[in-house]
Motif scaffolding. Structure first.
Motif, PDB file in Angstrom:
ATOM      1  N   GLY A 189       0.799  -1.215   0.000  1.00 23.66           N
ATOM      2  CA  GLY A 189       0.000   0.000   0.000  1.00 23.66           C
ATOM      3  C   GLY A 189       0.828   1.260   0.000  1.00 23.66           C
ATOM      4  O   GLY A 189       0.436   2.273  -0.614  1.00 23.66           O
ATOM      5  N   GLN A 190       2.017   1.246   0.651  1.00 24.67           N
ATOM      6  CA  GLN A 190       2.818   2.462   0.709  1.00 24.67           C
ATOM      7  C   GLN A 190       3.537   2.749  -0.609  1.00 24.67           C
ATOM      8  O   GLN A 190       4.166   3.802  -0.752  1.00 24.67           O
ATOM      9  CB  GLN A 190       3.822   2.370   1.871  1.00 24.67           C
ATOM     10  CG  GLN A 190       4.908   1.331   1.730  1.00 24.67           C
ATOM     11  CD  GLN A 190       6.107   1.803   0.964  1.00 24.67           C
ATOM     12  OE1 GLN A 190       6.522   2.954   1.109  1.00 24.67           O
ATOM     13  NE2 GLN A 190       6.666   0.924   0.139  1.00 24.67           N
ATOM     14  N   LEU A 191       3.438   1.837  -1.571  1.00 22.81           N
ATOM     15  CA  LEU A 191       4.003   2.103  -2.893  1.00 22.81           C
ATOM     16  C   LEU A 191       3.203   3.162  -3.628  1.00 22.81           C
ATOM     17  O   LEU A 191       3.700   3.780  -4.577  1.00 22.81           O
ATOM     18  CB  LEU A 191       4.043   0.812  -3.724  1.00 22.81           C
ATOM     19  CG  LEU A 191       4.975  -0.298  -3.222  1.00 22.81           C
ATOM     20  CD1 LEU A 191       4.809  -1.543  -4.058  1.00 22.81           C
ATOM     21  CD2 LEU A 191       6.424   0.169  -3.220  1.00 22.81           C
ATOM     22  N   PHE A 192       1.947   3.367  -3.219  1.00 24.90           N
ATOM     23  CA  PHE A 192       1.096   4.366  -3.837  1.00 24.90           C
ATOM     24  C   PHE A 192       1.352   5.727  -3.202  1.00 24.90           C
ATOM     25  O   PHE A 192       1.633   5.827  -2.001  1.00 24.90           O
ATOM     26  CB  PHE A 192      -0.372   3.980  -3.697  1.00 24.90           C
ATOM     27  CG  PHE A 192      -0.741   2.715  -4.437  1.00 24.90           C
ATOM     28  CD1 PHE A 192      -1.330   2.788  -5.683  1.00 24.90           C
ATOM     29  CD2 PHE A 192      -0.495   1.464  -3.879  1.00 24.90           C
ATOM     30  CE1 PHE A 192      -1.668   1.636  -6.372  1.00 24.90           C
ATOM     31  CE2 PHE A 192      -0.834   0.310  -4.555  1.00 24.90           C
ATOM     32  CZ  PHE A 192      -1.416   0.393  -5.813  1.00 24.90           C
ATOM     33  N   SER A 193       1.217   6.762  -3.975  1.00 24.87           N
ATOM     34  CA  SER A 193       1.473   8.117  -3.471  1.00 24.87           C
ATOM     35  C   SER A 193       0.282   8.663  -2.695  1.00 24.87           C
ATOM     36  O   SER A 193       0.436   9.548  -1.853  1.00 24.87           O
ATOM     37  CB  SER A 193       1.807   9.051  -4.640  1.00 24.87           C
ATOM     38  OG  SER A 193       0.750   9.062  -5.591  1.00 24.87           O
ATOM     39  N   GLN A 194      -0.921   8.163  -2.980  1.00 27.93           N
ATOM     40  CA  GLN A 194      -2.117   8.630  -2.302  1.00 27.93           C
ATOM     41  C   GLN A 194      -2.966   7.436  -1.872  1.00 27.93           C
ATOM     42  O   GLN A 194      -2.851   6.329  -2.413  1.00 27.93           O
ATOM     43  CB  GLN A 194      -2.935   9.542  -3.224  1.00 27.93           C
ATOM     44  CG  GLN A 194      -2.236  10.846  -3.584  1.00 27.93           C
ATOM     45  CD  GLN A 194      -3.079  11.701  -4.498  1.00 27.93           C
ATOM     46  OE1 GLN A 194      -4.013  11.234  -5.129  1.00 27.93           O
ATOM     47  NE2 GLN A 194      -2.760  12.995  -4.564  1.00 27.93           N
ATOM     48  N   THR A 263       8.088  -8.094   2.026  1.00 24.79           N
ATOM     49  CA  THR A 263       8.017  -6.882   2.858  1.00 24.79           C
ATOM     50  C   THR A 263       9.388  -6.249   3.007  1.00 24.79           C
ATOM     51  O   THR A 263       9.551  -5.027   2.849  1.00 24.79           O
ATOM     52  CB  THR A 263       7.462  -7.221   4.255  1.00 24.79           C
ATOM     53  OG1 THR A 263       6.177  -7.831   4.120  1.00 24.79           O
ATOM     54  CG2 THR A 263       7.342  -5.973   5.109  1.00 24.79           C
ATOM     55  N   GLN A 264      10.384  -7.074   3.292  1.00 30.24           N
ATOM     56  CA  GLN A 264      11.748  -6.569   3.451  1.00 30.24           C
ATOM     57  C   GLN A 264      12.270  -5.957   2.154  1.00 30.24           C
ATOM     58  O   GLN A 264      12.914  -4.899   2.171  1.00 30.24           O
ATOM     59  CB  GLN A 264      12.664  -7.700   3.910  1.00 30.24           C
ATOM     60  CG  GLN A 264      14.106  -7.259   4.157  1.00 30.24           C
ATOM     61  CD  GLN A 264      14.992  -8.419   4.545  1.00 30.24           C
ATOM     62  OE1 GLN A 264      14.517  -9.472   4.914  1.00 30.24           O
ATOM     63  NE2 GLN A 264      16.294  -8.217   4.442  1.00 30.24           N
ATOM     64  N   TYR A 265      11.964  -6.586   1.031  1.00 27.25           N
ATOM     65  CA  TYR A 265      12.430  -6.080  -0.267  1.00 27.25           C
ATOM     66  C   TYR A 265      11.814  -4.717  -0.574  1.00 27.25           C
ATOM     67  O   TYR A 265      12.514  -3.790  -1.024  1.00 27.25           O
ATOM     68  CB  TYR A 265      12.083  -7.083  -1.365  1.00 27.25           C
ATOM     69  CG  TYR A 265      12.411  -6.589  -2.753  1.00 27.25           C
ATOM     70  CD1 TYR A 265      13.711  -6.662  -3.249  1.00 27.25           C
ATOM     71  CD2 TYR A 265      11.414  -6.021  -3.559  1.00 27.25           C
ATOM     72  CE1 TYR A 265      14.014  -6.199  -4.519  1.00 27.25           C
ATOM     73  CE2 TYR A 265      11.722  -5.552  -4.833  1.00 27.25           C
ATOM     74  CZ  TYR A 265      13.012  -5.646  -5.309  1.00 27.25           C
ATOM     75  OH  TYR A 265      13.314  -5.171  -6.556  1.00 27.25           O
ATOM     76  N   ILE A 266      10.518  -4.586  -0.355  1.00 25.64           N
ATOM     77  CA  ILE A 266       9.853  -3.313  -0.632  1.00 25.64           C
ATOM     78  C   ILE A 266      10.407  -2.218   0.269  1.00 25.64           C
ATOM     79  O   ILE A 266      10.679  -1.090  -0.190  1.00 25.64           O
ATOM     80  CB  ILE A 266       8.328  -3.464  -0.444  1.00 25.64           C
ATOM     81  CG1 ILE A 266       7.744  -4.389  -1.510  1.00 25.64           C
ATOM     82  CG2 ILE A 266       7.645  -2.096  -0.506  1.00 25.64           C
ATOM     83  CD1 ILE A 266       6.270  -4.684  -1.326  1.00 25.64           C
ATOM     84  N   MET A 267      10.573  -2.529   1.550  1.00 25.52           N
ATOM     85  CA  MET A 267      11.080  -1.530   2.492  1.00 25.52           C
ATOM     86  C   MET A 267      12.515  -1.131   2.167  1.00 25.52           C
ATOM     87  O   MET A 267      12.917   0.019   2.392  1.00 25.52           O
ATOM     88  CB  MET A 267      10.991  -2.071   3.919  1.00 25.52           C
ATOM     89  CG  MET A 267       9.570  -2.238   4.427  1.00 25.52           C
ATOM     90  SD  MET A 267       9.493  -3.031   6.054  1.00 25.52           S
ATOM     91  CE  MET A 267      10.445  -1.876   7.035  1.00 25.52           C
ATOM     92  N   LYS A 268      13.292  -2.055   1.656  1.00 23.11           N
ATOM     93  CA  LYS A 268      14.703  -1.791   1.393  1.00 23.11           C
ATOM     94  C   LYS A 268      14.927  -1.095   0.063  1.00 23.11           C
ATOM     95  O   LYS A 268      15.836  -0.262  -0.071  1.00 23.11           O
ATOM     96  CB  LYS A 268      15.469  -3.109   1.422  1.00 23.11           C
ATOM     97  CG  LYS A 268      16.994  -2.946   1.326  1.00 23.11           C
ATOM     98  CD  LYS A 268      17.681  -4.282   1.466  1.00 23.11           C
ATOM     99  CE  LYS A 268      19.194  -4.129   1.412  1.00 23.11           C
ATOM    100  NZ  LYS A 268      19.886  -5.445   1.564  1.00 23.11           N
ATOM    101  N   ASN A 272       8.855   4.557   0.479  1.00 26.26           N
ATOM    102  CA  ASN A 272       8.252   5.833   0.084  1.00 26.26           C
ATOM    103  C   ASN A 272       7.506   6.390   1.297  1.00 26.26           C
ATOM    104  O   ASN A 272       6.308   6.175   1.458  1.00 26.26           O
ATOM    105  CB  ASN A 272       7.294   5.615  -1.087  1.00 26.26           C
ATOM    106  CG  ASN A 272       6.691   6.930  -1.576  1.00 26.26           C
ATOM    107  OD1 ASN A 272       7.231   8.010  -1.339  1.00 26.26           O
ATOM    108  ND2 ASN A 272       5.549   6.827  -2.235  1.00 26.26           N
ATOM    109  N   LEU A 273       8.235   7.077   2.159  1.00 29.44           N
ATOM    110  CA  LEU A 273       7.648   7.593   3.393  1.00 29.44           C
ATOM    111  C   LEU A 273       6.763   8.797   3.108  1.00 29.44           C
ATOM    112  O   LEU A 273       6.957   9.532   2.152  1.00 29.44           O
ATOM    113  CB  LEU A 273       8.766   8.013   4.377  1.00 29.44           C
ATOM    114  CG  LEU A 273       9.724   6.889   4.818  1.00 29.44           C
ATOM    115  CD1 LEU A 273      10.786   7.453   5.733  1.00 29.44           C
ATOM    116  CD2 LEU A 273       8.954   5.787   5.516  1.00 29.44           C
ATOM    117  N   GLU A 274       5.763   8.963   4.005  1.00 33.30           N
ATOM    118  CA  GLU A 274       4.880  10.125   3.868  1.00 33.30           C
ATOM    119  C   GLU A 274       5.609  11.397   4.263  1.00 33.30           C
ATOM    120  O   GLU A 274       6.411  11.412   5.186  1.00 33.30           O
ATOM    121  CB  GLU A 274       3.660   9.942   4.785  1.00 33.30           C
ATOM    122  CG  GLU A 274       2.721   8.838   4.321  1.00 33.30           C
ATOM    123  CD  GLU A 274       1.482   8.745   5.199  1.00 33.30           C
ATOM    124  OE1 GLU A 274       1.469   9.445   6.231  1.00 33.30           O
ATOM    125  OE2 GLU A 274       0.568   7.995   4.849  1.00 33.30           O
TER     126      GLU A 274
END
Length: 274
Positions: A189-194, A263-268, A272-274
């Motif tokens: 979900g955090q891959l999306f900008s909105q 999860t680890q791969y996406i975070m690493k 894309n922090l808010e």
């Protein structure tokens, strides 16, 4: 550094959970004391004006059910909130500035979430045990357990300890897979900008539907391959149940590994922090 992360996570969450556990235990003990004054017959056909004890007990049992439900929901909400807020909002800048690896952040959240899930289950079991006090003696309980072991082996030809071990292992692995499924949904979900929360919820639903389809296909194939299998005898039924439990555990292990590394791969690589 993992130990420090675990200590920090436990300290941040125990201030919420410990008072709730204490309140539930106090409510349980109080209800048990009131119940010991005289258990009313709630299922009696005789309609009469409820006594003060009956009213108090009704309120206590209602509060008890509400407390258990609330505790379970809060545990789930805290698992979601701690992972999302600490890692994918403004707090994430601080967390990712620490000299820790991504896998340590994920693992610390997972272990603490698993710990509170286990503690919540134990507390609920303790409340059930408190309510059962006085209804049987320890000698009766011991004899009942021994009889259950003997009857189980005589009926199914299998050790009850093995079944209990497989059930506990399957339950633990299932909880781990469930938590990691929430984590990977949040990470997607955090891959999306909105609308990240909506996207995370959508990812969770999508994964759930996909898993249901996969499980249905696997079960259909298994039933087709074993359509002539006769499981009328108790031992054959138990063998099938052992196979089903072990297969479920293995499936959840595979899911857990996939969810964790995704999860680890996406975070690493795609943070894309808010």
């Amino acid at each position: 550094m993992l130990i420090k992360l675990l200590k920090h996570e436990i300290n941040a969450t125990r201030r919420i959970f410990l008072p709730l556990y204490g309140a539930l235990l106090i409510l349980t003990i109080f209800t048990k004391l009131v119940l010991s004054l005289g258990a009313p017959d709630f299922f009696s056909d005789n309609i009469a004006t409820p006594t003060a004890i009956e009213i108090i007990l009704s309120i206590c049992f209602m509060l008890y059910l509400i407390a258990i439900t609330a505790l379970s929901i809060i545990t789930l909400v805290m698992i979601i909130q701690r992972f999302y807020k600490n890692l994918f909002t403004d707090e994430g800048y601080l967390m990712f500035s620490l000299p820790v690896k991504t896998w340590e952040l994920v693992l610390s959240k997972l272990l603490v979430g698993l710990m509170w899930t286990f503690v919540c289950s134990v507390i609920i079991f303790i409340t059930f045990f408190i309510f059962s006090l006085g209804t049987f003696s320890m000698m009766e309980l011991t004899q009942t357990i021994q009889t259950a072991y003997t009857d189980f082996y005589a009926t199914f030809g299998s050790s009850l300890n093995l079944l209990i071990f497989e059930l506990i292992l399957s339950l633990i692995v299932g909880v781990i897979a469930s938590i990691l499924m929430i984590y990977v949904s949040i990470a997607i979900g955090q891959l999306f900008s909105q609308h990240r929360i909506v996207a995370s919820f959508g990812a969770y639903i999508g994964i759930t539907i996909a898993l249901q389809i996969i499980v249905s296909i696997i079960m259909a194939i298994f039933m087709m391959l074993n359509i002539n299998m006769v499981i009328n005898q108790n031992q054959e039924v138990m063998q099938f149940f052992h196979w089903f439990l072990n297969a479920t555990t293995l499936f959840n292990v595979i899911l857990s590994i996939g969810f964790y590394f995704t999860t680890q791969y996406i975070m690493k690589n795609h943070l894309n922090l808010e």
